[in-house]
Structures are given as structure tokens and as C-alpha cells.
Design an enzyme around this catalytic site. Structure first.
Site, short mmCIF file in Angstrom:
data_model
loop_
_atom_site.label_atom_id
_atom_site.label_comp_id
_atom_site.label_asym_id
_atom_site.label_seq_id
_atom_site.Cartn_x
_atom_site.Cartn_y
_atom_site.Cartn_z
N HIS A 124 33.51 26.49 32.14
CA HIS A 124 32.99 27.72 31.53
C HIS A 124 33.35 27.79 30.05
O HIS A 124 34.46 27.43 29.65
CB HIS A 124 33.55 28.95 32.26
CG HIS A 124 32.82 30.22 31.96
ND1 HIS A 124 33.06 30.95 30.82
CD2 HIS A 124 31.87 30.89 32.64
CE1 HIS A 124 32.29 32.02 30.82
NE2 HIS A 124 31.54 32.00 31.91
N GLU A 126 34.05 30.25 28.12
CA GLU A 126 35.20 31.10 27.77
C GLU A 126 36.51 30.35 27.97
O GLU A 126 37.40 30.41 27.12
CB GLU A 126 35.22 32.38 28.61
CG GLU A 126 36.39 33.28 28.25
CD GLU A 126 36.59 34.45 29.21
OE1 GLU A 126 37.76 34.82 29.45
OE2 GLU A 126 35.59 35.00 29.70
N CYS A 191 39.33 41.52 32.18
CA CYS A 191 38.97 42.74 31.45
C CYS A 191 38.80 43.91 32.41
O CYS A 191 38.60 43.74 33.62
CB CYS A 191 37.71 42.51 30.62
SG CYS A 191 36.20 42.40 31.57
N SER A 219 26.03 32.89 35.38
CA SER A 219 27.00 33.96 35.10
C SER A 219 28.18 33.91 36.05
O SER A 219 28.03 34.10 37.27
CB SER A 219 26.30 35.32 35.20
OG SER A 219 27.24 36.37 35.18
#
Length: 282
Positions: A124, A126, A191, A219
Site C-alpha cells: 500500500h 501509505e 485515524c 481501497s
């Protein structure tokens, strides 16, 4: 048929911010605006931005002119990406989610005295960005069943997490790490909206006959919402748009819940609701 849309459904702050930054950049006069990879992991959004003038590429080529801009996506990027873009003539527009930047700060501060372990998906963007912001090489762990062989050599470590990680996965991995590494501490850097969405998706499948998870297959946060819901209610379906709906699945459904991933536009959910409402009236 009753349709229940999750309260936390749809865009998170970081995604909305990245899209707004990109659209603003696209309006620059005579500018060449690019993004490396997907600005967010949603095909509809990527296509919309492309039509607005934000061109996507998978490799940083030399800039065409002095008015070329590279947008760093909401997922962020490693230091080498920033340096490479600047060296090849781009001006940087950093749309990295502020919550992801917080993870960078924590990792950089704590790596001075600790081995950094990242709980996240290795491929990923991120996770690549988090690892790429550190001076020392971090260990990346995806799941509790697949642990690195050299963990026993580590005496002191800090664990940080991909912002959209499953809380269950984090707990399962930590349950194993604390038995191997003598001095280890978890900094849960998921988050807030991730936690809210995951808490809500643990309730909706129990109170509805079926659940629709809406978002692109790329996603990560949408995938986790789907897996959580599917484990609770087998009548959970993951679709990207209204065109993917198989209405035969809802013949005897009296109530259906809809949860959209953090990078899914409200427009897509509205189209799905419209199709379902029409189906229920027929």
C-alpha cells in the site's frame, strides 16, 4: 425495503482535502499537473480528476517545463519520491493527509532509540510512504500468521500502524509481538474516522438483512469494512458503483445498510440508493 445509510459513510477529511487541493491545482493557468499513482483509491474520483486536468502517471518522468507540478496523494510518499520529483523539475503540491503526516513525525521521533515496526499492507502506498520517511529500515507486518524471522533479535521496538488498519488485526499482531520482544510499545496511529467506521460496521450487519459496502477494490479501508461486515452477516456485498448491483440478492430483504469507504463520493451512494428505491417500489 428500508435503506439505512451509515452515519460515517463516505469521504474522510484527508480524502476531501486531497481532492480539493487537486482541483485547485488543475485550475492553474498553463500548468502541467500530475499525480503519482491514485490521488485516493477510488476509480471514479481518479477519472473525475483526470477530466479536470490532473494527469496520473506511475513513474516520475522529467518535467515538460518550469510550470509542472506533482501532487503527492493523500496516502503520502517517501522522502526519495519528493527528492526525485524536485530533481526532475517539478514543483511539489503536498496533499498528504495530515493524519498520515502525524505518523511520519511519530516514527521519525521514536526511531532514534527504537526499532520501528509498521502494522500495515506492504504494497500500500501509505505504508511505503511511512517506511520511506524513516532513516532506518522498518519491519512491516501485515497479519499475525506471517511474522518476520528476526523478531527475537529485537530488544526494544515501537509499533505504529497504517491509518486504515483493522483494530482486530492490530490486536492480534500485538498479542504475538509482546511475547517475543521484551520492550515493545504500540502507538495506535489509526485515524479517528477509521475507528468510527469500524465500530459502526460491527453494528449495522446485526440490525439489517443485508449490507452494501461501497468503494473501489484498491481501497484498503473499504476492504476492511467488507471483511468485518461479512464475518457478521453473510449477506454482505462489496460493490464499486450502482452498475455492480445484483438486485436478485435483495428479493426477500426488508432492510439494507449502506457503508461507503473513506474515498467513496456521496454521488455514488445516492445513485445506489436511487436504484434500490426504484427496485423496492416495483
Amino acid at each position: 425495503m428500508k435503506i439505512n445509510i451509515a452515519k460515517s459513510s463516505g469521504f474522510c477529511f484527508g480524502v476531501r482535502r486531497a481532492i480539493e487541493i487537486s482541483l485547485k491545482a488543475a485550475k492553474k493557468i498553463n500548468a502541467n499537473v500530475y499525480v503519482l499513482g491514485d490521488i485516493v483509491h477510488n476509480n471514479f474520483v481518479v477519472n473525475e480528476l483526470n477530466m479536470a486536468g490532473v494527469k496520473r502517471f506511475s513513474k516520475i518522468y522529467s518535467a515538460k517545463n518550469k510550470n509542472s507540478y506533482l501532487i503527492i496523494s493523500a496516502h503520502g510518499a517517501g522522502k526519495k519520491i519528493f527528492s526525485r520529483a524536485i530533481n526532475r523539475g517539478y514543483k511539489i503540491i503536498d496533499a498528504t493527509c495530515p493524519r498520515v503526516k502525524d505518523i511520519y513525525k511519530i516514527g521519525r521521533r521514536l526511531e532514534r532509540k527504537n526499532k520501528i515496526i509498521i502494522i500495515g499492507d506492504k504494497g500500500h502506498s501509505e505504508v511505503k510512504g511511512i517506511a520511506g520517511q524513516l532513516k532506518n529500515r522498518a519491519l512491516i507486518i501485515e497479519e499475525p500468521g506471517v511474522l518476520p524471522n528476526n523478531l527475537a533479535k529485537i530488544k526494544k521496538a515501537v509499533v505504529i500502524t497504517q491509518s486504515t488498519q483493522s483494530l482486530d488485526n492490530i490486536n492480534a499482531i500485538m498479542g504475538k509481538l509482546v511475547k517475543i520482544i521484551p520492550d515493545i510499545k504500540l502507538y495506535d496511529t489509526t485515524c479517528r474516522i477509521t475507528r468510527v467506521k469500524q465500530e459502526e460496521i460491527r453494528t449495522l450487519p446485526k440490525n439489517n438483512d443485508a449490507v452494501l459496502i461501497v468503494g473501489s477494490k484498491s481501497s484498503a479501508n473499504t476492504k476492511r469494512l467488507y471483511l468485518i461486515s461479512k464475518a457478521i452477516n453473510k449477506n454482505t456485498y462489496w460493490i464499486e458503483t450502482a452498475q455492480n448491483l445484483n438486485l436478485d440478492c435483495f428479493n426477500n430483504v426488508k432492510s439494507i445498510a449502506i457503508m461507503a469507504g473513506a474515498s467513496t463520493p456521496d454521488k455514488i451512494v445516492k445513485e445506489i440508493v436511487s436504484v434500490l428505491e426504484k427496485y423496492s417500489r416495483e
